[in-house]
Design a protein around this motif. Structure first.
Motif, PDB file in Angstrom:
ATOM      1  N   ASN A 178       0.845  -1.186   0.000  1.00  0.00           N
ATOM      2  CA  ASN A 178       0.000   0.000   0.000  1.00  0.00           C
ATOM      3  C   ASN A 178       0.884   1.241   0.000  1.00  0.00           C
ATOM      4  N   GLY A 179       0.258   2.429   0.094  1.00  0.00           N
ATOM      5  CA  GLY A 179       1.020   3.661  -0.018  1.00  0.00           C
ATOM      6  C   GLY A 179       1.672   4.156   1.252  1.00  0.00           C
ATOM      7  N   GLY A 180       1.423   3.514   2.369  1.00  0.00           N
ATOM      8  CA  GLY A 180       2.012   3.929   3.629  1.00  0.00           C
ATOM      9  C   GLY A 180       1.946   2.779   4.617  1.00  0.00           C
ATOM     10  N   THR A 181       2.622   2.916   5.731  1.00  0.00           N
ATOM     11  CA  THR A 181       2.605   1.869   6.735  1.00  0.00           C
ATOM     12  C   THR A 181       1.185   1.631   7.221  1.00  0.00           C
ATOM     13  N   ASN A 182       0.709   0.401   7.059  1.00  0.00           N
ATOM     14  CA  ASN A 182      -0.680   0.051   7.407  1.00  0.00           C
ATOM     15  C   ASN A 182      -1.695   0.926   6.675  1.00  0.00           C
ATOM     16  N   VAL A 225     -14.459   0.519  -1.758  1.00  0.00           N
ATOM     17  CA  VAL A 225     -13.390  -0.268  -2.371  1.00  0.00           C
ATOM     18  C   VAL A 225     -12.643  -1.066  -1.313  1.00  0.00           C
ATOM     19  N   SER A 226     -12.334  -2.311  -1.651  1.00  0.00           N
ATOM     20  CA  SER A 226     -11.560  -3.199  -0.790  1.00  0.00           C
ATOM     21  C   SER A 226     -11.858  -4.634  -1.183  1.00  0.00           C
ATOM     22  N   MET A 227     -10.934  -5.514  -0.909  1.00  0.00           N
ATOM     23  CA  MET A 227     -11.077  -6.965  -1.005  1.00  0.00           C
ATOM     24  C   MET A 227     -11.346  -7.467  -2.421  1.00  0.00           C
ATOM     25  N   GLU A 228     -11.012  -6.667  -3.431  1.00  0.00           N
ATOM     26  CA  GLU A 228     -11.128  -7.144  -4.805  1.00  0.00           C
ATOM     27  C   GLU A 228     -10.096  -8.249  -5.042  1.00  0.00           C
ATOM     28  N   THR A 274      -0.400  -7.622 -10.421  1.00  0.00           N
ATOM     29  CA  THR A 274       0.836  -7.772  -9.657  1.00  0.00           C
ATOM     30  C   THR A 274       1.070  -6.643  -8.663  1.00  0.00           C
ATOM     31  N   SER A 275       0.904  -5.401  -9.120  1.00  0.00           N
ATOM     32  CA  SER A 275       1.268  -4.253  -8.298  1.00  0.00           C
ATOM     33  C   SER A 275       0.039  -3.540  -7.750  1.00  0.00           C
ATOM     34  N   TYR A 276       0.265  -2.774  -6.713  1.00  0.00           N
ATOM     35  CA  TYR A 276      -0.840  -2.047  -6.082  1.00  0.00           C
ATOM     36  C   TYR A 276      -1.424  -0.997  -7.015  1.00  0.00           C
ATOM     37  N   ILE A 277      -0.592  -0.385  -7.868  1.00  0.00           N
ATOM     38  CA  ILE A 277      -1.127   0.636  -8.766  1.00  0.00           C
ATOM     39  C   ILE A 277      -2.093   0.006  -9.771  1.00  0.00           C
ATOM     40  N   GLU A 278      -1.822  -1.225 -10.232  1.00  0.00           N
ATOM     41  CA  GLU A 278      -2.770  -1.929 -11.098  1.00  0.00           C
ATOM     42  C   GLU A 278      -4.049  -2.271 -10.333  1.00  0.00           C
ATOM     43  N   TYR A 279      -3.853  -2.732  -9.112  1.00  0.00           N
ATOM     44  CA  TYR A 279      -4.981  -3.098  -8.252  1.00  0.00           C
ATOM     45  C   TYR A 279      -5.885  -1.894  -8.022  1.00  0.00           C
ATOM     46  N   ARG A 280      -5.259  -0.767  -7.792  1.00  0.00           N
ATOM     47  CA  ARG A 280      -5.991   0.476  -7.529  1.00  0.00           C
ATOM     48  C   ARG A 280      -6.768   0.916  -8.771  1.00  0.00           C
ATOM     49  N   ALA A 281      -6.148   0.791  -9.949  1.00  0.00           N
ATOM     50  CA  ALA A 281      -6.808   1.182 -11.190  1.00  0.00           C
ATOM     51  C   ALA A 281      -8.004   0.286 -11.493  1.00  0.00           C
ATOM     52  N   ALA A 282      -7.908  -0.983 -11.126  1.00  0.00           N
ATOM     53  CA  ALA A 282      -8.968  -1.940 -11.444  1.00  0.00           C
ATOM     54  C   ALA A 282     -10.232  -1.712 -10.619  1.00  0.00           C
TER      55      ALA A 282
END
Length: 379
Positions: free
Chosen positions: A61-65, A203-206, A221-229
């Motif tokens: 993710n973008g920051g700790t926790n 948003v969550s748990m996709e 693979t990456s969080y940025i892809e996950y975020r875009a989806a």
């Protein structure tokens, strides 16, 4: 979006006119929820652990926790008021928030295999929020977490706490086994209508646990892809609601789409309108253009606010998605991609600002008007 704690010049521009923030995340530590759970599950947890999938274990993710960078969020298991006090000082007071809607956490229950256990966790989560937050801070309102894998258990939980005036919506994760327009979910919507509660998709748990993969092509693979989806999945839910005829059966139901951005909705509803004109014989129960169903039945939140590359594109895009009636401000406090109430938006006309930052949410959730409304504060 903001990625650090707000200091310096922003603290001097404190809002004169109070606002409603529709997405604030409280803390519900698992050890704190244990006392609200049946003995059998406390004993199972002590022996085997929580048996819940974790989104954070798959992506960076973008920051700790997930919290803001360079900010230490206090965690004191011996004093459950520590985070509440932090929330008051660093958010509610700082930004003159008249009402803040807690959207909870713990969405991992929506990807769990054992639905009875998930239902017990949801009940404990709701009871924790009622006692530790809502009964102690009048500015906060809550969201009912439900085990959406089982609509009957979900309806039971909505009926259990839905009459509490501090619980003002039902919340589920974006990740799902079936699109939310599916008739499988009708018992949930019947309960929402009984209690006049919006159904909110956060948003969550996709692609986590029992939920379907993040994209139609599979997992990313990456969080940025996950975020875009996430917006693509939210779009599928919107189309499902419309074309499955949910609003014909439940005309008083309102759906909130939270933390997936907003401007992508414009080309989506344009395309849905065009396709509906050619294919409407397949769904004769859809009596109006999809864009009208969006306008009447959906509400969206602003975070994470995506902005066009040039300012002259902003106003027509906002008009295209009916921001004056359908958009509600959300900060996502205290996450790393927090959107500041004073810095996130471009300058808005006063009426538009007032609708987005207060009136739209007040009307949807049945919240009172401002206690004090003098002064003007435009983002």
């Amino acid at each position: 979006m903001e990625t650090t704690q707000i200091k310096g010049s922003e603290s001097k521009s404190k809002l004169k006119r109070s606002i409603i923030d529709t997405d604030i995340h409280g803390r519900a530590p698992r050890e704190g929820m244990l006392k609200y759970m049946p003995r059998i599950y406390r004993e199972q947890i002590a022996t085997f652990g929580w048996r819940l999938p974790a989104q954070g274990g798959m992506f960076l993710n973008g920051g700790t926790n997930g919290s803001m960078q360079d900010v230490n969020i206090p965690e004191d298991s011996q004093n459950e008021d520590t985070y509440l006090d932090y929330l008051r000082k660093n958010h509610l007071d700082t930004y003159n928030i008249e009402y803040g809607i807690l959207t909870g956490g713990g969405y991992e229950v929506h990807a769990a295999v054992d639905t009875d256990f998930a239902a017990a966790v949801c009940s404990a989560h709701n009871d924790y929020y009622l006692e530790r937050y809502l009964s102690r801070e009048s500015r906060l309102k809550g969201s009912i977490l439900i085990p959406k894998q089982d609509p009957i258990l979900s309806a039971k939980e909505i009926d259990r706490v839905g009459s509490n005036p501090d619980m003002i919506q039902v919340v589920v994760s974006n990740g799902a086994q079936k699109p939310y327009g599916h008739r499988f979910y009708h018992p949930i919507y019947e309960a929402c209508v009984r209690h006049n509660l919006p159904f909110t998709i956060h948003v969550s748990m996709e692609g986590i646990g029992i939920n379907n993969p993040t994209t139609g092509a599979g997992h990313v693979t990456s969080y940025i892809e996950y975020r875009a989806a996430r917006a693509h999945i939210m779009a599928a839910h919107m189309a499902s609601f419309i074309f499955e005829g949910v609003f014909e059966k439940f005309p008083t139901l309102r759906v909130v789409m939270m933390e997936a951005g907003m401007l992508w909705i414009a080309p989506l509803i344009w395309r849905l309108d065009q396709d509906w004109k050619a294919l409407r014989h397949q769904t004769p129960w859809v009596k109006e253009p999809p864009s009208e169903y969006y306008r009447k039945f959906f509400r969206i939140t602003s975070q994470p606010l995506e902005l066009p590359p040039t300012t002259d594109m902003i106003k027509p895009m906002m008009n295209a998605i009916h921001c004056e009636t359908n958009l509600m401000f959300a900060s996502d406090f205290p996450h790393w991609d927090f959107d500041s109430p004073t810095h996130a938006f471009p300058k808005l006309e006063e009426n538009m600002w007032d609708r987005i930052f207060y009136q739209n949410a007040a009307e949807l959730y049945g919240l009172p008007q401002r206690k004090a409304s003098k002064g003007v504060a435009l983002a």
